[in-house]
Design a protein around this motif. Structure first.
Motif, mmCIF file in Angstrom:
data_model
loop_
_atom_site.group_PDB
_atom_site.id
_atom_site.type_symbol
_atom_site.label_atom_id
_atom_site.label_comp_id
_atom_site.label_asym_id
_atom_site.label_seq_id
_atom_site.Cartn_x
_atom_site.Cartn_y
_atom_site.Cartn_z
ATOM 1 N N ASP A 46 0.849 -1.195 0.000
ATOM 2 C CA ASP A 46 0.000 0.000 0.000
ATOM 3 C C ASP A 46 0.880 1.239 0.000
ATOM 4 O O ASP A 46 1.694 1.446 0.916
ATOM 5 C CB ASP A 46 -0.906 0.021 1.231
ATOM 6 N N SER A 94 3.427 0.605 3.040
ATOM 7 C CA SER A 94 3.264 -0.476 4.009
ATOM 8 C C SER A 94 3.037 -1.771 3.247
ATOM 9 O O SER A 94 2.499 -1.758 2.129
ATOM 10 C CB SER A 94 2.099 -0.205 4.962
ATOM 11 N N THR A 96 1.279 -5.570 3.690
ATOM 12 C CA THR A 96 0.388 -6.414 4.494
ATOM 13 C C THR A 96 0.470 -7.841 3.965
ATOM 14 O O THR A 96 0.305 -8.076 2.766
ATOM 15 C CB THR A 96 -1.069 -5.919 4.405
ATOM 16 N N THR A 101 -0.060 -9.252 9.296
ATOM 17 C CA THR A 101 1.075 -8.404 9.675
ATOM 18 C C THR A 101 1.217 -7.262 8.672
ATOM 19 O O THR A 101 1.232 -7.487 7.459
ATOM 20 C CB THR A 101 2.373 -9.222 9.720
ATOM 21 N N ARG A 102 1.328 -6.058 9.193
ATOM 22 C CA ARG A 102 1.474 -4.873 8.338
ATOM 23 C C ARG A 102 2.654 -4.050 8.860
ATOM 24 O O ARG A 102 2.674 -3.647 10.024
ATOM 25 C CB ARG A 102 0.200 -4.022 8.365
ATOM 26 N N GLN A 135 5.803 -1.536 13.066
ATOM 27 C CA GLN A 135 4.743 -2.486 12.747
ATOM 28 C C GLN A 135 3.394 -1.891 13.109
ATOM 29 O O GLN A 135 3.163 -1.487 14.246
ATOM 30 C CB GLN A 135 4.965 -3.784 13.513
ATOM 31 N N ILE A 167 -4.257 2.438 7.475
ATOM 32 C CA ILE A 167 -4.816 1.077 7.469
ATOM 33 C C ILE A 167 -5.854 0.920 6.370
ATOM 34 O O ILE A 167 -5.814 -0.049 5.608
ATOM 35 C CB ILE A 167 -5.442 0.750 8.841
#
Length: 652
Positions: A46, A94, A96, A101-102, A135, A167
């Motif tokens: 992302d 980021s 994912t 887990t991101r 994280q 997110i």
């Protein structure tokens, strides 16, 4: 429009059951999609997509990633999120993984995109250890949580208004619904919650305006609800123009549906069927994102007629402002919406009686409206768990200036400003060394200039700024190091408020012209002993202006005379240790062998370099002190303080 008061509180009518069913169906679809966003079937990268990220090249990073994934045939998805908050390390991305887990990385350069793809394929911390920021979710075992990053040390354990930034995809209505958007709306309509109860909930929560005045929001809505007539309007002031403030932009680009729902609830609670978002044209991404979010809400019966299948109606429209700073004043904004010249009106009457189109209106800030839904989703007591007794909750602040880490945070009221400066990495000089704090600027051009020693007494609460004749403002705070003279900032703000005056009041326009002239004359080295009393006269005159633009415009100069008097007196005497006041230094060439001197001579906009390579000189009589030559050849050209004129000392 049928009022939400038309049925008893808490009763579940047939219409209410239909509303609940419609909303639950939207939630079901949204949850299904969002489940695979949080735990994708294949790794997903992302890219942060917001104005700050785009300014640092995130669009180029996205193009490279898409091309590389297509050419390699890698099973990796590419998506969008808003930046998490540390804007000094943009562009950020980021990754994912299917287990949820991101990890956040940055700053990502084009050369590291191949490593980014390898990281997505091989797992966390395999190829990009040097770019790991933290994280965001999941458990990698090796990487610290983003919440443990020093920059976010002043934030609460969990964000509230900004909980979904970094997110969710801000363009996705399903992501917004899956994380709680429109839940409060469905509850209000489905249960026919009385309008007064909605307003009372905001009063109980202690929600105040986020535009700087901090007036109680529920009380303000009561004024509109009790106004005469059936045509009421709710208006959002998104004309954010203070240098160093971009908190409204963050909300609109990152959580557009929180603003939409907040305005929808305001309409339901005040008997209004129409709302306007007055958004400055300099925010093209925010405009695009808000308009797209409004259309998505209409398509899903969350705006327009028959909201969630009920007989309620609320229409929302984005109005693009033309860039006038004075339209940040609510009555100037209302004039601009109705295609009049953007000039503030004389008050009273206030907008709740005579607003846009001369009809009752309510004007609130972006963050004020966006905060409303989360208060109603939870409780007033929940909201007051953070903050102080006089100012409850959290607020988004942006921090910039001579600091190591620039960005935005969501902070509880009452947070010490000294602790915030530490979390931003402290003051840094242009060459990257640690420096000392010189001044704090809050509230924009109409705000305040505070001395460095005030920081130990300042917290994020209006009352702590008051003893310094200062305001906290609308969320932008700038930390200033010792390399700049306070009068340079005065000239910047004086010129700005003069140019942005609407021209209605002679006191404002003429007074700010005189203030700017005096400041510029002092900077040029021609200060006078009577400048201070004359500036005080200008200040007194400006208090008779019709609106806060004129009344607050001398505030930075007043603060200078209050808190930086020694620096001011030195400038009057022709002394400037910072060598940033143009009339108190000259340029000299200290290294004729520097190969960059030829380029410096070429770039001079006034052609004041004389001679030839190896024998250059600068004619200071025509130099405008733009600094371009020093930027090109900093080792060859230096500033030199001018000799101070003899001071005449009167004999008693």
């Amino acid at each position: 429009m049928v009022s939400v008061d038309s049925a008893a509180s808490g009763t579940q009518t047939n219409e209410g059951s239909s509303v609940t069913s419609r909303y639950n169906e939207l939630v079901r679809v949204a949850d299904e999609e969002f489940k695979y966003w949080l735990n994708p079937l294949q790794p997903r990268i992302d890219v942060a997509n917001d104005t700050s990220s785009l300014a640092n090249g995130s669009d180029r990073i996205e193009q490279i990633l898409k091309q590389a994934v297509a050419e390699s045939g890698a099973t990796i998805g590419i998506g969008h999120v808003h930046g998490y908050g540390i804007q000094s390390v943009h562009p950020t991305v980021s990754i994912t993984w299917p287990n949820g887990t991101r990890i956040l990385y940055g700053p990502v350069t084009p050369e590291r995109c191949s490593d980014l793809i390898q990281e997505a394929q091989d797992g966390p911390n395999s190829h990009l250890q040097d770019l790991v920021i933290g994280q965001i979710s999941g458990e990698s075992g090796e990487i610290a949580s983003i919440r443990d990053h020093p920059f976010f040390s002043c934030e609460p354990d969990e964000r509230r208004l900004l909980a979904n930034l970094g997110i969710t995809d801000p363009d996705s209505l399903n992501h917004a619904i899956a994380t709680g958007s429109y839940k409060a709306t469905a509850r209000i309509i489905g249960r026919r919650m009385p309008e007064g109860r909605v307003r009372d909930s905001l009063i109980a929560a202690g929600l105040t305006g986020r535009g700087g005045a901090s007036f109680p929001t529920g009380v303000k809505w009561n004024f509109l609800a009790g106004a005469q007539g059936n045509d009421h309007y709710v208006v959002c002031n998104a004309d954010e123009g203070d240098p160093g403030a971009w908190v409204n932009r963050v909300v609109m680009e990152g959580e557009p549906h929180s603003l939409i729902e907040g305005m929808l609830i305001a309409g339901l609670a005040t008997g209004s069927r129409t709302g306007f978002i007055y958004l400055r044209d300099e925010y093209p991404l925010a405009i695009d994102r808000m308009e797209r979010a409004i259309q998505n809400a209409i398509n899903n019966q969350l705006l327009g007629k028959n909201i969630l299948g009920s007989d309620l109606e609320f229409n929302l429209r984005v109005i693009r402002g033309a860039g006038a700073y004075v339209c940040g004043e609510e009555t100037g904004l209302l004039s601009s919406i109705q295609d009049s010249r953007g000039m503030p009106r004389v008050k009273p009457p206030f907008p709740a009686q005579v607003g846009v189109f001369n009809l009752p209106s309510n004007v609130n800030n972006v963050e004020t409206y966006a905060t409303v839904p989360m208060i109603l989703r939870h409780t007033s007591d929940w909201y007051k768990e953070l903050g102080t007794e006089s100012m409850s909750g959290t607020r988004v602040f942006s921090f910039s200036g001579d600091i190591a880490q620039v960005g935005f945070m969501e902070l509880p009221f009452g947070t010490p400003l000294a602790k915030i400066l530490d979390s931003c990495g402290g003051i840094h000089t242009p060459n990257g060394e640690h420096g000392k704090l010189y001044a704090i600027q809050s509230g924009g051009p109409l705000g305040s200039l505070l001395p460095s020693h005030s920081i130990d007494q300042l917290i994020l609460e209006n009352a702590s700024f008051a003893p310094w004749d200062a305001i906290m403002g609308a969320g932008g705070i700038v930390f200033i190091g010792e390399g700049t003279h306070i009068l340079v900032l005065n000239e910047l703000f004086s010129e700005f408020v003069e140019e942005e005056s609407c021209g209605r009041c002679t006191t404002c326009h003429g007074g700010n012209q005189r203030q700017t002239e005096i400041v510029r004359r002092i900077i040029s080295g021609r200060g006078r002993r009577d400048d201070a009393p004359n500036l005080k006269l200008v200040d007194d005159l400006l208090q008779h202006s019709n609106c806060v633009h004129g009344q607050f415009s001398p505030k930075t100069m007043r603060n200078t005379l209050q808190h930086f008097r020694t620096d001011y007196e030195d400038a009057i005497a022709g002394y400037d240790p910072t060598l940033t006041l143009s009339g108190m230094y000259e340029l000299e060439i200290v290294d004729q062998t520097d190969p960059l001197l030829n380029e410096a001579a070429t770039i001079c906009p006034k052609g004041q370099f004389e001679g030839e390579a190896g024998a250059w000189s600068i004619n200071m009589s025509g130099c405008v002190r733009c600094g371009a030559c020093i930027d090109i050849a900093p080792n060859a050209i230096q500033k030199k303080a001018l000799a101070r004129s003899p001071r005449v000392i009167p004999i008693a």
